[in-house]
Write an enzyme that holds these catalytic residues in place. Structure first.
Site, PDB file in Angstrom:
ATOM      1  N   CYS A 101      12.347  67.431  53.006  1.00 41.19           N
ATOM      2  CA  CYS A 101      12.434  68.119  54.273  1.00 41.19           C
ATOM      3  C   CYS A 101      11.239  69.165  54.067  1.00 41.19           C
ATOM      4  CB  CYS A 101      13.643  68.716  54.426  1.00 41.19           C
ATOM      5  SG  CYS A 101      13.925  69.874  55.905  1.00 41.19           S
ATOM      6  N   ASN A 102      10.413  69.134  55.109  1.00 43.56           N
ATOM      7  CA  ASN A 102       9.275  70.146  55.172  1.00 43.56           C
ATOM      8  C   ASN A 102       9.893  71.484  55.274  1.00 43.56           C
ATOM      9  OD1 ASN A 102       6.277  69.228  55.230  1.00 43.56           O
ATOM     10  ND2 ASN A 102       7.598  67.701  56.142  1.00 43.56           N
ATOM     11  N   THR A 103      10.894  71.808  56.203  1.00 40.42           N
ATOM     12  CA  THR A 103      11.374  73.007  56.326  1.00 40.42           C
ATOM     13  C   THR A 103      12.370  73.705  55.330  1.00 40.42           C
ATOM     14  OG1 THR A 103      11.878  72.480  58.728  1.00 40.42           O
ATOM     15  CG2 THR A 103      12.812  74.538  57.995  1.00 40.42           C
ATOM     16  N   GLU A 134      15.266  62.587  67.966  1.00 36.38           N
ATOM     17  CA  GLU A 134      16.851  62.286  67.569  1.00 36.38           C
ATOM     18  C   GLU A 134      17.692  61.924  68.787  1.00 36.38           C
ATOM     19  OE1 GLU A 134      18.821  65.025  65.238  1.00 36.38           O
ATOM     20  OE2 GLU A 134      17.379  64.608  63.663  1.00 36.38           O
ATOM     21  N   ASP A 156      17.664  66.054  52.808  1.00 39.32           N
ATOM     22  CA  ASP A 156      17.037  66.536  54.030  1.00 39.32           C
ATOM     23  C   ASP A 156      17.901  67.136  54.825  1.00 39.32           C
ATOM     24  OD1 ASP A 156      14.709  66.460  55.957  1.00 39.32           O
ATOM     25  OD2 ASP A 156      16.221  65.181  56.962  1.00 39.32           O
ATOM     26  N   SER A 157      17.581  67.775  55.741  1.00 35.81           N
ATOM     27  CA  SER A 157      18.228  68.578  56.626  1.00 35.81           C
ATOM     28  C   SER A 157      19.399  67.351  57.439  1.00 35.81           C
ATOM     29  CB  SER A 157      17.735  69.375  57.627  1.00 35.81           C
ATOM     30  OG  SER A 157      16.881  68.503  58.417  1.00 35.81           O
ATOM     31  N   TYR A 182      17.403  72.372  60.602  1.00 33.69           N
ATOM     32  CA  TYR A 182      16.902  73.408  59.812  1.00 33.69           C
ATOM     33  C   TYR A 182      15.803  74.399  60.565  1.00 33.69           C
ATOM     34  CZ  TYR A 182      19.812  72.526  55.542  1.00 33.69           C
ATOM     35  OH  TYR A 182      20.746  72.030  54.725  1.00 33.69           O
ATOM     36  N   GLY A 183      14.965  73.483  61.079  1.00 30.64           N
ATOM     37  CA  GLY A 183      13.548  73.992  61.575  1.00 30.64           C
ATOM     38  C   GLY A 183      13.661  75.126  62.641  1.00 30.64           C
ATOM     39  N   CYS A 199       6.183  67.419  59.429  1.00 33.69           N
ATOM     40  CA  CYS A 199       7.790  67.252  59.516  1.00 33.69           C
ATOM     41  C   CYS A 199       8.221  65.692  59.354  1.00 33.69           C
ATOM     42  CB  CYS A 199       8.045  67.458  61.098  1.00 33.69           C
ATOM     43  SG  CYS A 199       9.675  67.529  61.431  1.00 33.69           S
ATOM     44  N   THR A 200       9.395  65.672  58.658  1.00 31.38           N
ATOM     45  CA  THR A 200       9.777  64.270  58.432  1.00 31.38           C
ATOM     46  C   THR A 200       9.926  63.338  59.640  1.00 31.38           C
ATOM     47  OG1 THR A 200      12.076  65.284  58.697  1.00 31.38           O
ATOM     48  CG2 THR A 200      11.123  64.808  56.482  1.00 31.38           C
ATOM     49  N   HIS A 201      10.217  63.669  60.870  1.00 28.07           N
ATOM     50  CA  HIS A 201      10.447  63.136  62.071  1.00 28.07           C
ATOM     51  C   HIS A 201       9.428  62.634  62.661  1.00 28.07           C
ATOM     52  CE1 HIS A 201      14.283  64.753  61.595  1.00 28.07           C
ATOM     53  NE2 HIS A 201      14.668  64.252  63.007  1.00 28.07           N
TER      54      HIS A 201
HETATM   55  N1  DGL Z   1      13.768  67.736  58.189  1.00 27.55           N
HETATM   56  C1  DGL Z   1      12.914  68.836  58.821  1.00 27.55           C
HETATM   57  C2  DGL Z   1      11.558  69.086  58.759  1.00 27.55           C
HETATM   58  O1  DGL Z   1      10.799  68.195  57.905  1.00 27.55           O
HETATM   59  C3  DGL Z   1      12.985  68.452  60.463  1.00 27.55           C
HETATM   60  C4  DGL Z   1      14.550  68.454  61.149  1.00 27.55           C
HETATM   61  C5  DGL Z   1      14.966  69.935  61.177  1.00 27.55           C
HETATM   62  O2  DGL Z   1      14.578  71.015  61.836  1.00 27.55           O
HETATM   63  O3  DGL Z   1      16.083  70.077  60.491  1.00 27.55           O
HETATM   64  O4  DGL Z   1      10.858  69.981  58.602  1.00 27.55           O
END
Ligand code: DGL
Length: 278
Positions: free
Chosen positions: A78-80, A163, A15-16, A47-48, A197-199
């Site tokens: 990580c979705n992104t 975060e 993940d990012s 990363y988003g 998104c993971t968060h």
């Molecule tokens: N992990 C990213 C996602 O699921 C969210 C955090 C990021 O933008 O790095 O898209």
């Protein structure tokens, strides 16, 4: 290529940063027997907000690093990264590795089942700007459920709120409501919303309070875990390359102390990480 031998290794979870821990938590709950390396590229997160090229370059670098650590299977939790890097890695970069190496993401498992959850056929996606811009959810859902209408909303303030541990504060309500209202304004028939998104699972309670009770909220962790178990059943050539001693290790490109402090919020229990230098 000698380095990439047929010796079983851990499953890599990439993940990012911290967010993938919400996905890893569910994977570890369903498949505790495997060894795992969780790797967060915290030094370069988020990363988003980054471009396609940057996310692809960073993600590939991290995937290679996990392969170098002995992983055969890497999950982009990580979705992104799944939206902007997975396809190119699968179609182009994996060719350089033996067939027992693979990389999977979190978008496909979700899009494979989403059409079964909606009654109206109107589905909302809440995600980072990068994921929304990639159109990955729209394209993937179209493949499995061509009759489903997809409505997207980027939520760029949600990751920073989470975060900074401000997501349960009264101040967060404004931005949570802002993006929900913007999504629901696109169609009054939306009956299913993907937290893409993971968060976002950390905002589940707040989102629940702000949407009509008839709307289903879909977090990805359990879906990804379930689809991974199914994938491993269908791919014994990969499954046998996943070591099973139940050892979990955590790595970050940032300072481990910083990672450990925040990780608990996402993983639900204490984590001791080490530093990975890329
Ligand atoms: N992990 C990213 C996602 O699921 C969210 C955090 C990021 O933008 O790095 O898209």
């Amino acid at each position: 290529m000698l380095k990439y031998e047929s010796i079983p290794g851990p499953v890599g979870i990439f993940d990012s940063g911290y967010g993938g821990l919400t996905v890893f938590k569910e994977i570890a709950a369903l498949l505790p027997q495997y060894d795992y390396i969780y790797f967060g590229d915290n030094a370069r997160a988020p990363y988003g907000i980054r471009s396609f090229d940057t996310i692809y370059k960073y993600t590939l670098e991290c995937v290679r690093h996990l392969f170098d650590q002995g992983c055969h299977l890497v999950i982009l939790a990580c979705n992104t990264a799944s939206a902007k890097a997975l396809r190119t890695i699968q179609q182009h970069d994996l060719k350089a590795f033996p067939a027992s190496y693979n990389v999977l993401g979190v978008i496909r498992p979700t899009t494979e089942i989403i059409g079964n959850l909606t009654s109206t056929g109107h589905v909302g996606i809440m995600a980072t700007t990068g994921t929304v811009q990639s159109q990955s959810y729209v394209v993937e859902i179209e493949k499995f459920f061509p009759d489903v209408h997809v409505f997207q909303q980027a939520c760029p303030m949600w990751v920073p709120l989470i975060e900074n541990n401000e997501h349960t504060s009264a101040g967060a309500d404004f931005f949570v409501k802002k993006y929900i209202d913007a999504l629901l304004a696109q169609s009054d028939k939306i009956d299913t919303i993907v937290l893409g998104c993971t968060h976002y699972p950390l905002l589940l309670d707040k989102i629940r309070e702000m949407v009509p009770p008839s709307i289903k909220l879909v977090s990805q962790g359990e879906i990804v875990a379930d689809r991974l178990a199914d994938y491993l059943r269908r791919h014994p050539e990969i499954e046998t390359m996943c070591r099973k001693t139940g050892q979990y290790r955590f790595f970050t490109t940032e300072t481990p102390e910083v990672f450990d402090e925040k990780a608990q919020l996402f993983y639900g229990k204490a984590v001791r990480s080490a530093h990975f230098e890329l």
